[in-house]
Design a protein around this motif. Sequence first.
Motif, PDB file in Angstrom:
ATOM      1  N   LEU A 111       0.813  -1.229  -0.052  1.00 38.02           N
ATOM      2  CA  LEU A 111       0.047   0.164  -0.216  1.00 38.02           C
ATOM      3  C   LEU A 111       0.984   1.144  -0.073  1.00 38.02           C
ATOM      4  O   LEU A 111       0.573   2.087  -0.660  1.00 38.02           O
ATOM      5  N   HIS A 112       2.052   1.403   0.858  1.00 34.87           N
ATOM      6  CA  HIS A 112       2.639   2.453   0.708  1.00 34.87           C
ATOM      7  C   HIS A 112       3.640   2.692  -0.461  1.00 34.87           C
ATOM      8  O   HIS A 112       3.442   3.822  -0.749  1.00 34.87           O
ATOM      9  N   GLU A 113       3.855   1.553  -1.257  1.00 33.28           N
ATOM     10  CA  GLU A 113       4.399   1.708  -2.478  1.00 33.28           C
ATOM     11  C   GLU A 113       3.348   2.239  -3.366  1.00 33.28           C
ATOM     12  O   GLU A 113       3.952   3.281  -4.428  1.00 33.28           O
ATOM     13  N   LYS A 114       2.194   2.219  -3.323  1.00 34.54           N
ATOM     14  CA  LYS A 114       1.141   2.914  -4.129  1.00 34.54           C
ATOM     15  C   LYS A 114       0.867   4.325  -3.964  1.00 34.54           C
ATOM     16  O   LYS A 114       0.719   5.249  -4.998  1.00 34.54           O
ATOM     17  N   GLU A 115       1.138   4.640  -2.725  1.00 41.16           N
ATOM     18  CA  GLU A 115       0.867   6.033  -2.372  1.00 41.16           C
ATOM     19  C   GLU A 115       1.983   6.830  -2.448  1.00 41.16           C
ATOM     20  O   GLU A 115       1.837   8.139  -2.333  1.00 41.16           O
ATOM     21  N   SER A 116       3.073   6.538  -2.240  1.00 38.04           N
ATOM     22  CA  SER A 116       4.115   7.356  -1.614  1.00 38.04           C
ATOM     23  C   SER A 116       5.396   7.048  -2.795  1.00 38.04           C
ATOM     24  O   SER A 116       5.824   6.074  -2.837  1.00 38.04           O
ATOM     25  N   GLN A 117       5.762   8.103  -3.558  1.00 41.47           N
ATOM     26  CA  GLN A 117       6.932   8.181  -4.312  1.00 41.47           C
ATOM     27  C   GLN A 117       8.108   8.057  -3.417  1.00 41.47           C
ATOM     28  O   GLN A 117       8.888   7.334  -4.088  1.00 41.47           O
ATOM     29  N   GLU A 118       8.271   8.481  -2.248  1.00 42.92           N
ATOM     30  CA  GLU A 118       9.283   8.283  -1.429  1.00 42.92           C
ATOM     31  C   GLU A 118       9.680   6.665  -1.220  1.00 42.92           C
ATOM     32  O   GLU A 118      10.683   6.444  -1.345  1.00 42.92           O
ATOM     33  N   VAL A 119       8.583   6.075  -1.043  1.00 43.50           N
ATOM     34  CA  VAL A 119       8.735   4.599  -0.878  1.00 43.50           C
ATOM     35  C   VAL A 119       9.010   3.794  -2.083  1.00 43.50           C
ATOM     36  O   VAL A 119      10.052   3.029  -2.185  1.00 43.50           O
ATOM     37  N   ARG A 120       8.368   4.428  -3.238  1.00 44.27           N
ATOM     38  CA  ARG A 120       8.714   3.698  -4.581  1.00 44.27           C
ATOM     39  C   ARG A 120      10.079   3.948  -4.750  1.00 44.27           C
ATOM     40  O   ARG A 120      10.732   3.014  -5.626  1.00 44.27           O
ATOM     41  N   THR A 121      10.777   5.053  -4.517  1.00 38.83           N
ATOM     42  CA  THR A 121      12.089   5.450  -4.990  1.00 38.83           C
ATOM     43  C   THR A 121      12.993   4.353  -4.109  1.00 38.83           C
ATOM     44  O   THR A 121      14.192   3.907  -4.718  1.00 38.83           O
ATOM     45  N   VAL A 122      12.769   3.981  -2.770  1.00 39.08           N
ATOM     46  CA  VAL A 122      13.532   3.134  -2.204  1.00 39.08           C
ATOM     47  C   VAL A 122      13.204   1.826  -2.826  1.00 39.08           C
ATOM     48  O   VAL A 122      14.103   0.776  -2.798  1.00 39.08           O
ATOM     49  N   TYR A 123      12.116   1.417  -2.761  1.00 39.57           N
ATOM     50  CA  TYR A 123      11.750   0.007  -3.211  1.00 39.57           C
ATOM     51  C   TYR A 123      10.895   0.050  -4.639  1.00 39.57           C
ATOM     52  O   TYR A 123       9.693  -0.097  -4.532  1.00 39.57           O
ATOM     53  N   PRO A 124      11.546   0.325  -5.614  1.00 36.66           N
ATOM     54  CA  PRO A 124      10.779   0.446  -7.164  1.00 36.66           C
ATOM     55  C   PRO A 124       9.842  -0.531  -7.198  1.00 36.66           C
ATOM     56  O   PRO A 124       8.862  -0.916  -8.120  1.00 36.66           O
ATOM     57  N   ASP A 125      10.428  -1.949  -6.856  1.00 40.13           N
ATOM     58  CA  ASP A 125       9.484  -3.481  -7.157  1.00 40.13           C
ATOM     59  C   ASP A 125       8.715  -3.970  -5.912  1.00 40.13           C
ATOM     60  O   ASP A 125       8.218  -4.623  -5.840  1.00 40.13           O
ATOM     61  N   GLY A 126       8.689  -2.706  -4.957  1.00 43.29           N
ATOM     62  CA  GLY A 126       7.952  -3.045  -3.729  1.00 43.29           C
ATOM     63  C   GLY A 126       8.771  -3.551  -2.673  1.00 43.29           C
ATOM     64  O   GLY A 126       9.934  -4.205  -3.113  1.00 43.29           O
ATOM     65  N   ILE A 127       8.483  -3.624  -1.407  1.00 48.28           N
ATOM     66  CA  ILE A 127       8.988  -4.398  -0.556  1.00 48.28           C
ATOM     67  C   ILE A 127       9.264  -5.716  -0.740  1.00 48.28           C
ATOM     68  O   ILE A 127      10.045  -6.513  -0.664  1.00 48.28           O
ATOM     69  N   HIS A 128       8.014  -6.390  -1.010  1.00 46.20           N
ATOM     70  CA  HIS A 128       8.116  -7.617  -1.669  1.00 46.20           C
ATOM     71  C   HIS A 128       8.908  -8.054  -2.715  1.00 46.20           C
ATOM     72  O   HIS A 128       9.770  -9.081  -2.622  1.00 46.20           O
ATOM     73  N   GLY A 129       9.136  -7.105  -3.858  1.00 44.40           N
ATOM     74  CA  GLY A 129       9.932  -7.460  -4.937  1.00 44.40           C
ATOM     75  C   GLY A 129      11.303  -7.269  -4.442  1.00 44.40           C
ATOM     76  O   GLY A 129      12.016  -8.286  -4.977  1.00 44.40           O
ATOM     77  N   CYS A 130      11.892  -6.455  -3.613  1.00 47.59           N
ATOM     78  CA  CYS A 130      13.065  -6.302  -2.928  1.00 47.59           C
ATOM     79  C   CYS A 130      13.691  -7.695  -2.211  1.00 47.59           C
ATOM     80  O   CYS A 130      14.556  -8.110  -2.363  1.00 47.59           O
TER      81      CYS A 130
END
Lengths: 239, 239, 239, 239
Positions: free
Chosen positions: A11-30
């Motif tokens: 959810l954070h990944e969808k809402e926040s550019q900051e999070v996407r920058t750290v985890y472009p593939d999502g935390i699960h993808g990382c």
Amino acid sequence: MIKVTVWNENLHEKESQEVRTVYPDGIHGCIAGFLKDDPEIVVRTATLDMPEHGLTKEVIDDTDVLIWWGHMGHHLVSDEIVERVYEAVLKGMGLIVLHSGHKSKILMKLMGTTCDLKWRDGDRERVWTVLPGHPIAKGVPEHFELNVEEMYGEPFLVPNPDEVVFMGWFRGGEVFRSGLCYRRGLGRIFYFQPGHETNPTYHNPWVRLIIRNAVHWAEPVKRISELGCPNPASLEGLE
Amino acid sequence: MIKVTVWNENLHEKESQEVRTVYPDGIHGCIAGFLKDDPEIVVRTATLDMPEHGLTKEVIDDTDVLIWWGHMGHHLVSDEIVERVYEAVLKGMGLIVLHSGHKSKILMKLMGTTCDLKWRDGDRERVWTVLPGHPIAKGVPEHFELNVEEMYGEPFLVPNPDEVVFMGWFRGGEVFRSGLCYRRGLGRIFYFQPGHETNPTYHNPWVRLIIRNAVHWAEPVKRISELGCPNPASLEGLE
Amino acid sequence: MIKVTVWNENLHEKESQEVRTVYPDGIHGCIAGFLKDDPEIVVRTATLDMPEHGLTKEVIDDTDVLIWWGHMGHHLVSDEIVERVYEAVLKGMGLIVLHSGHKSKILMKLMGTTCDLKWRDGDRERVWTVLPGHPIAKGVPEHFELNVEEMYGEPFLVPNPDEVVFMGWFRGGEVFRSGLCYRRGLGRIFYFQPGHETNPTYHNPWVRLIIRNAVHWAEPVKRISELGCPNPASLEGLE
Amino acid sequence: MIKVTVWNENLHEKESQEVRTVYPDGIHGCIAGFLKDDPEIVVRTATLDMPEHGLTKEVIDDTDVLIWWGHMGHHLVSDEIVERVYEAVLKGMGLIVLHSGHKSKILMKLMGTTCDLKWRDGDRERVWTVLPGHPIAKGVPEHFELNVEEMYGEPFLVPNPDEVVFMGWFRGGEVFRSGLCYRRGLGRIFYFQPGHETNPTYHNPWVRLIIRNAVHWAEPVKRISELGCPNPASLEGLE
């Protein structure tokens, strides 16, 4: 081969550019990404927005170790899926709960407590290895630092852990039992505190090694198919 | 009434004016002094230079809880007295080991490990209450500070404690399991980390409360007179 | 490969034809024999009458897991060798103590208690698997019987075990915690109660499986070369 | 004074003359009756058919230790009341769960497991004291017999207990961890296996002593009013 499913609410990944920058593939993808480097691990991912949150009966039955990351969407996880994961753990499946997953329905249900703690964003943490002989600490140094991590502080309202593998020191003055082992039924559970969504924690090599070690540690020794209270009443007993 | 014997090697006090300034009656005198304020406690003291280190059979038999402070004179404690204390603990006597007592013969013998740790003099410590519902934490705040205390750091080479009541945070960056409970035989053991000889730690009201609580917690439920491996061989068993 | 050393006092075998009939190659020979069937294990044996009881520094340094059987000769084991084994366990070596080894110097030293228990020869035992998800219980049935085994009964004067894997039921009316796990320093310890010298216990397939599983479980995660209390005093701490 | 509430579903008593013969005042009446002999205990009773099962907020707030007996009516206990008891335990209230209460909603919730076990009616049990130095074992003999009691057998699907105080031997060949201690949040929990509704178990003097001892052991050290995850975010931390 150890079959791992990495679950993330995503959810954070969808809402926040900051999070996407750290985890472009999502935390699960990382997490799935670095686990794939282990030749003994096969990995899939699942997220909240998939049918049955991606945790169908077939997926759970085919999972040796489930990794869980959740935070703002804990209440959106259906009770039916929580029950499914709960029973799978008691029957032998391993479970690794990360960071804010401390307030997930599944961890609270397995602990029998609220898993409350203190928190404050944006501190610096030093993780100490308390049990250097534990399999999850294999290759991990005596201590390592996370320059930015969310402070989680004691008292942590969990049952007495079977083993405290890591403890965290925070610059702001708190301490925390950061890496905890539990056995519930036939399954093993590891809770690991670091991993706030805006911090590059899952890029840290020691954090990666700890999660990888935990996957090996939590691999089921045995899976059973049924729970229950058998009554061998027709017998006179064994004697 | 709980009969307490406070044992101290009483060596630093003889050698150092600095220590005498902090503890003019010795560490043992200071601890005995504040315990006397508890109407349920009667207290005596004993020191290394007394015959049998003040721990004669009569004294031990008349002691419910023994408090131990030692450091530079660990090797001067006779093995015979250590064996006497060891057997008394297994038979039910309570034992509270303070600070540098972690390397005492008696604690190492009861733990079955070397009780090694890291240390560095002259740090600041914040003690956190991890188990607020524990009898030893009764009335103790969530955290309190010791402005000058010796750092003791993990890994602490002790068995998995039955209960971790307190944890210590050190300004220099370390953490420590500072208040630990063990049961050995019929006796209860509490190890408490603060208490370096040059620091006024035993004047701190929370430290005093913790030691007093520990005395009540370690009071024997039962004392037995003999250890041994009975062989009810003449019996056919109980059935 | 896991390097196992099977140590036996080998005294009953010399004195008793009855014991030699059950264990013509000695208890150590029998255990080494079935462990050799495991392709991941290499095994040597050592006995009391060898120089340094067969446990020279070279042998201990080359041992991953030490198995210990002793009874009438506990007092003949030199304190120097006990100290060597003790330090090796704290530095990571695994240790499996069998049956009457409960009163061995090495187990009592590592437990910090006398390991006293009740006993009566010549009973029938049913071993129950309490933790079916534990690695040492892998493949072991819910319960199995030993037609003739020495009764060991509670209370067993040992520290609270990290894990109770097996419990024993005795026809004569007693119970016992029969399979216990401990961690001491970096080493793992498993105590297993069955195995009286006149009974064919080590020919039982489940007992063999349990000992084999225990070898795998006790394999060191890490070995360290030094114990001690480091003082990073020249540092200002890590901060 | 310790304020005890004895809760009983009180269903078998209504349906069965056999049960009424053994417990004419109900199981709750019997337990309340012998607890009243302790001058430090005041006791009330509550049953399933009372409004809010007799466990209103006022009653729970006024209860130091809650004793729970349930069996055929586990599913009739409202989730709201279970939640109320659960939170009270985490905030410090003591809880003693008897016999078939192992499958109560409240115990399963606090354990985080299903508490499954084996069972067979109409066996003979010998209860062994494993921890003679534990407060709950005070005055209890090394072993005592219950001529008719329901067999509960391992494996018992509960978390690793903080302490195993009693173990049960059954004539039919099984063993069980019969007296178990847990800490959850600030509250203490004791589970005790004996007590089938058709057997005069609660008339046995040792069973009565154990329950009375457990009440004293489970008395709250401290009660807190709120659970939660505090965020001292406005602070820069304590340093």
